[in-house]
Design a protein around this motif. Sequence first.
Motif, short mmCIF file in Angstrom:
data_model
loop_
_atom_site.label_atom_id
_atom_site.label_comp_id
_atom_site.label_asym_id
_atom_site.label_seq_id
_atom_site.Cartn_x
_atom_site.Cartn_y
_atom_site.Cartn_z
N SER A 184 0.89 -1.20 0.00
CA SER A 184 0.11 0.11 0.07
C SER A 184 0.90 1.12 -0.16
O SER A 184 1.91 1.24 0.82
CB SER A 184 -0.73 -0.02 1.39
N VAL A 185 0.62 2.23 -0.84
CA VAL A 185 1.30 3.24 -0.99
C VAL A 185 0.72 4.27 0.00
O VAL A 185 -0.36 4.84 -0.04
CB VAL A 185 1.33 3.98 -2.29
N GLU A 194 3.70 4.65 -11.18
CA GLU A 194 4.06 3.87 -12.48
C GLU A 194 5.26 2.99 -12.24
O GLU A 194 5.11 1.81 -12.80
CB GLU A 194 4.21 4.64 -13.49
N ASP A 195 6.32 3.25 -11.83
CA ASP A 195 7.64 2.50 -11.62
C ASP A 195 7.34 1.69 -10.46
O ASP A 195 8.01 0.44 -10.86
CB ASP A 195 8.80 3.39 -11.14
N LEU A 196 6.63 1.78 -9.41
CA LEU A 196 6.46 0.59 -8.61
C LEU A 196 5.47 -0.35 -9.19
O LEU A 196 5.79 -1.62 -9.03
CB LEU A 196 5.44 1.07 -7.31
N GLU A 197 4.53 -0.06 -9.94
CA GLU A 197 3.67 -1.06 -10.55
C GLU A 197 4.42 -1.95 -11.74
O GLU A 197 4.10 -3.23 -12.04
CB GLU A 197 2.51 -0.23 -11.43
N ALA A 198 5.29 -1.15 -12.30
CA ALA A 198 6.12 -1.97 -13.47
C ALA A 198 6.80 -3.08 -12.68
O ALA A 198 7.21 -4.06 -13.43
CB ALA A 198 6.95 -0.98 -14.05
N THR A 205 -3.09 1.42 -5.61
CA THR A 205 -3.83 2.60 -5.68
C THR A 205 -3.21 3.58 -4.36
O THR A 205 -2.43 3.24 -3.61
CB THR A 205 -5.30 2.35 -4.69
N VAL A 206 -3.34 4.86 -4.52
CA VAL A 206 -2.67 5.78 -3.61
C VAL A 206 -3.70 6.75 -2.98
O VAL A 206 -4.41 7.73 -3.47
CB VAL A 206 -1.83 7.03 -4.31
N PRO A 207 -4.27 6.08 -1.78
CA PRO A 207 -5.27 6.80 -1.01
C PRO A 207 -5.08 8.48 -0.78
O PRO A 207 -3.98 8.47 -0.45
CB PRO A 207 -5.62 6.01 0.18
N SER A 208 -6.03 9.22 -0.56
CA SER A 208 -5.56 10.60 -0.12
C SER A 208 -5.35 10.60 1.28
O SER A 208 -4.96 11.69 1.69
CB SER A 208 -6.74 11.47 -0.69
N THR A 209 -6.04 9.94 1.92
CA THR A 209 -6.03 9.67 3.38
C THR A 209 -5.63 8.47 3.77
O THR A 209 -6.03 7.45 3.20
CB THR A 209 -6.85 10.32 4.33
N SER A 210 -4.94 8.08 4.90
CA SER A 210 -4.86 6.80 5.21
C SER A 210 -4.75 6.84 6.80
O SER A 210 -4.48 7.67 7.67
CB SER A 210 -3.17 6.28 4.82
N HIS A 211 -5.39 5.74 7.48
CA HIS A 211 -5.35 5.57 8.89
C HIS A 211 -4.13 5.32 9.57
O HIS A 211 -3.75 5.22 10.90
CB HIS A 211 -6.32 4.41 9.29
N VAL A 212 -3.07 4.95 8.53
CA VAL A 212 -1.78 4.51 9.13
C VAL A 212 -1.08 5.74 9.32
O VAL A 212 -0.95 6.71 8.52
CB VAL A 212 -0.96 3.69 8.20
N ARG A 213 -0.22 5.97 10.58
CA ARG A 213 0.72 7.27 10.94
C ARG A 213 1.86 6.90 9.99
O ARG A 213 2.41 6.01 9.93
CB ARG A 213 1.12 7.39 12.25
#
Length: 324
Positions: A184-185, A194-198, A205-213
Amino acid sequence: MTARTSEIEKAAEVLRSGGLVALPTETVYGLGANAEDPAAVARIFQVKGRPPSHPLIVHIGSAGHLDDWVEDVPATARLLAEHFWPGPLTLVLRRGRRVPLEATGGLETVAVRVPDHPVALGLLAAFGGGVTAPSANRFGSVSPTTADHVRAELGDAVDFVLDGGPCQVGVESTIVDVTGEIPSVLRPGGVTREDLEAVLGFSLTVPSTSHVRVPGQHPSHYAPRARVVLVEPEKVVAEAELAQDLGHQVGVFLPPAYSGAPVKAHAVMPVPGSMAAYARGLFGFLRELDQQGCDLIVASLPAEEGLGLAIANRLRRAAGPRPS
């Protein structure tokens, strides 16, 4: 300026004695402490004014040292480390016993990366351990990309500043959580989605917010003294001129499509057409408009692909809600 061997050795001694060293990386300058010294780590939070619940990144000298700092290294983490280290990628893994909870914000995970800068790698080799190093600035403000930025903002609060020249990436590392089945990004940065996906072979997916600190994801972050207002590219000039007419000292991030257009504003900062150049200069641009006395900065978001995603993330945080 490139740090000499004698300066790197002095910086390593400062770390061993529990001091703080500002060090260059390819992303931004970091405020470094011995990762295994809880008292030194606590000084980072004190100097930055950073909440102690916000985890720090542990910088290590090579991917071969990863097992020394984490409890388990899944195959995905090794794959990403093989492709992107040294480089602007941070991996979140299970904390090893060498890492004090002071460095992780009390979490049982730790963020780790190998910086791609000869001075940083030289310091890590001379020191012989891990270095916790968030950006070398006050919490929430614009990250430093030169040694002079560090000196101007933190002054004598830093025991030693290693000058390695301007940072070549200019935005912080991408943070990827690899503790679960699917990576998870948590923060976009210098390694693109894109480089990671390759390398991974599947979409992320890159969520705009995350519960992870995670570092750098406070609602207001990377913020200059001036208030930042984001508008559509075609509205930048009109919004800036209106604000200037209303009495603001306006700084404008002028999009490439409007390069050379006349703008009635206090200061105009042309945005580079290259996303790599924009990322490299972003924090310096924000600092420059502050220094020119702007109280309002009008900007637009780039297309959120490649490094544009990281730039957009930084601009949104810079425009975020300010403490009341």
